[in-house]
Design a protein around this motif. Structure first.
Motif, PDB file in Angstrom:
ATOM      1  N   GLN A 147     -11.767  -2.836   6.430  1.00  0.00           N
ATOM      2  CA  GLN A 147     -12.675  -2.122   5.335  1.00  0.00           C
ATOM      3  C   GLN A 147     -13.345  -2.929   4.489  1.00  0.00           C
ATOM      4  O   GLN A 147     -14.430  -2.386   3.698  1.00  0.00           O
ATOM      5  CB  GLN A 147     -11.758  -0.923   4.821  1.00  0.00           C
ATOM      6  CG  GLN A 147     -11.266   0.116   5.655  1.00  0.00           C
ATOM      7  CD  GLN A 147     -12.586   1.131   5.919  1.00  0.00           C
ATOM      8  OE1 GLN A 147     -13.135   1.214   6.928  1.00  0.00           O
ATOM      9  NE2 GLN A 147     -12.760   1.961   4.919  1.00  0.00           N
ATOM     10  N   TYR A 148     -12.949  -3.930   4.331  1.00  0.00           N
ATOM     11  CA  TYR A 148     -13.220  -5.001   3.132  1.00  0.00           C
ATOM     12  C   TYR A 148     -13.598  -6.226   3.581  1.00  0.00           C
ATOM     13  O   TYR A 148     -12.991  -6.661   4.437  1.00  0.00           O
ATOM     14  CB  TYR A 148     -12.222  -4.915   1.741  1.00  0.00           C
ATOM     15  CG  TYR A 148     -12.085  -3.589   1.246  1.00  0.00           C
ATOM     16  CD1 TYR A 148     -13.122  -3.444  -0.002  1.00  0.00           C
ATOM     17  CD2 TYR A 148     -11.039  -2.696   1.314  1.00  0.00           C
ATOM     18  CE1 TYR A 148     -12.987  -2.172  -0.620  1.00  0.00           C
ATOM     19  CE2 TYR A 148     -11.152  -1.511   0.676  1.00  0.00           C
ATOM     20  CZ  TYR A 148     -11.957  -1.446  -0.238  1.00  0.00           C
ATOM     21  OH  TYR A 148     -11.958  -0.217  -1.051  1.00  0.00           O
ATOM     22  N   PRO A 149     -14.415  -6.915   2.833  1.00  0.00           N
ATOM     23  CA  PRO A 149     -15.170  -8.357   3.319  1.00  0.00           C
ATOM     24  C   PRO A 149     -13.803  -9.197   3.146  1.00  0.00           C
ATOM     25  O   PRO A 149     -12.907  -9.072   1.979  1.00  0.00           O
ATOM     26  CB  PRO A 149     -16.087  -9.023   2.309  1.00  0.00           C
ATOM     27  CG  PRO A 149     -15.920  -7.913   1.164  1.00  0.00           C
ATOM     28  CD  PRO A 149     -15.253  -6.599   1.823  1.00  0.00           C
ATOM     29  N   GLY A 150     -13.663 -10.449   3.647  1.00  0.00           N
ATOM     30  CA  GLY A 150     -12.569 -11.349   3.466  1.00  0.00           C
ATOM     31  C   GLY A 150     -11.806 -11.491   4.750  1.00  0.00           C
ATOM     32  O   GLY A 150     -12.018 -10.869   5.449  1.00  0.00           O
ATOM     33  N   ASP A 151     -10.773 -12.270   4.472  1.00  0.00           N
ATOM     34  CA  ASP A 151      -9.822 -12.416   5.515  1.00  0.00           C
ATOM     35  C   ASP A 151      -8.431 -11.892   5.470  1.00  0.00           C
ATOM     36  O   ASP A 151      -8.300 -10.859   4.377  1.00  0.00           O
ATOM     37  CB  ASP A 151      -9.628 -14.039   5.648  1.00  0.00           C
ATOM     38  CG  ASP A 151      -8.848 -14.600   4.509  1.00  0.00           C
ATOM     39  OD1 ASP A 151      -8.641 -13.829   3.688  1.00  0.00           O
ATOM     40  OD2 ASP A 151      -8.805 -15.809   4.385  1.00  0.00           O
ATOM     41  N   TRP A 152      -7.470 -12.067   6.153  1.00  0.00           N
ATOM     42  CA  TRP A 152      -6.296 -11.308   6.345  1.00  0.00           C
ATOM     43  C   TRP A 152      -5.425 -11.658   4.978  1.00  0.00           C
ATOM     44  O   TRP A 152      -4.892 -10.608   4.137  1.00  0.00           O
ATOM     45  CB  TRP A 152      -5.407 -11.695   7.386  1.00  0.00           C
ATOM     46  CG  TRP A 152      -5.664 -10.981   8.769  1.00  0.00           C
ATOM     47  CD1 TRP A 152      -6.738 -11.291   9.380  1.00  0.00           C
ATOM     48  CD2 TRP A 152      -5.155  -9.725   9.043  1.00  0.00           C
ATOM     49  NE1 TRP A 152      -6.580 -10.480  10.442  1.00  0.00           N
ATOM     50  CE2 TRP A 152      -5.711  -9.332  10.258  1.00  0.00           C
ATOM     51  CE3 TRP A 152      -4.053  -8.909   8.492  1.00  0.00           C
ATOM     52  CZ2 TRP A 152      -5.735  -8.251  10.915  1.00  0.00           C
ATOM     53  CZ3 TRP A 152      -4.152  -7.590   9.324  1.00  0.00           C
ATOM     54  CH2 TRP A 152      -4.512  -7.271  10.612  1.00  0.00           C
ATOM     55  N   THR A 153      -5.793 -12.881   4.258  1.00  0.00           N
ATOM     56  CA  THR A 153      -5.071 -13.248   3.066  1.00  0.00           C
ATOM     57  C   THR A 153      -5.511 -12.400   1.940  1.00  0.00           C
ATOM     58  O   THR A 153      -4.848 -11.633   1.060  1.00  0.00           O
ATOM     59  CB  THR A 153      -5.312 -14.533   2.788  1.00  0.00           C
ATOM     60  OG1 THR A 153      -4.764 -15.434   3.792  1.00  0.00           O
ATOM     61  CG2 THR A 153      -4.426 -14.887   1.410  1.00  0.00           C
ATOM     62  N   ALA A 154      -7.113 -12.249   2.000  1.00  0.00           N
ATOM     63  CA  ALA A 154      -7.611 -11.158   0.901  1.00  0.00           C
ATOM     64  C   ALA A 154      -7.217  -9.704   1.098  1.00  0.00           C
ATOM     65  O   ALA A 154      -6.733  -9.037   0.108  1.00  0.00           O
ATOM     66  CB  ALA A 154      -9.028 -11.428   1.018  1.00  0.00           C
ATOM     67  N   ALA A 155      -7.121  -9.218   2.387  1.00  0.00           N
ATOM     68  CA  ALA A 155      -6.536  -8.029   2.511  1.00  0.00           C
ATOM     69  C   ALA A 155      -5.101  -7.782   2.156  1.00  0.00           C
ATOM     70  O   ALA A 155      -4.606  -6.830   1.392  1.00  0.00           O
ATOM     71  CB  ALA A 155      -6.555  -7.745   4.021  1.00  0.00           C
ATOM     72  N   ALA A 156      -4.264  -8.785   2.462  1.00  0.00           N
ATOM     73  CA  ALA A 156      -2.869  -8.683   1.743  1.00  0.00           C
ATOM     74  C   ALA A 156      -2.800  -8.629   0.419  1.00  0.00           C
ATOM     75  O   ALA A 156      -2.044  -7.896  -0.255  1.00  0.00           O
ATOM     76  CB  ALA A 156      -2.219  -9.974   2.454  1.00  0.00           C
TER      77      ALA A 156
END
Length: 122
Positions: A80-89
């Motif tokens: 749903q949001y830009p960035g990678d898995w780290t940003a999502a976490a």
């Protein structure tokens, strides 16, 4: 808030979803600069559904089940949001902390119970 009827249950769900969305909104705003509360509501709703489904099917497996549910929830945020898995976490972590603070304050005031839809473990 006590949900004694279907309407009461619906109100509790909507309020808890909005609180969960607030956490995601704040997390997304801080981490990736996203500024859309409606998007956070959709993310919280999808996240709650995915968390519930994964938890239903594999949640009974010790350690692995809850971990897979958490990864699925972070996957929803990542989608749903830009960035990678780290940003999502990180969005998920900020959302979780934000919701805990809001729920603690509301529970201390006797306004609501200490839970929210759309944020795992809250």
């Amino acid at each position: 808030m006590v949900a004694a009827s279907p309407i009461g249950s619906a109100i509790v769900f909507v309020v808890s979803l909005l609180i969960g969305a607030l956490g995601i909104y704040i997390g997304a705003r801080i981490i990736v600069g996203a500024d859309d509360y409606d998007h956070a509501i959709v993310t919280a709703l999808i996240g709650a559904i995915v968390w519930g489904l994964v938890g239903f099917f594999v949640g009974w497996i010790p350690l692995l089940g809850p971990l897979l549910a958490l990864l699925a929830y972070i996957g929803v945020i990542n989608f749903q949001y830009p960035g990678d898995w780290t940003a999502a976490a990180m969005i998920g972590l900020v959302a979780w902390v934000t919701v805990l603070v809001v729920l603690y304050a509301l529970a201390a005031l006797g306004i609501t119970a200490f839970d929210a839809a759309g944020i795992p473990g809250a």
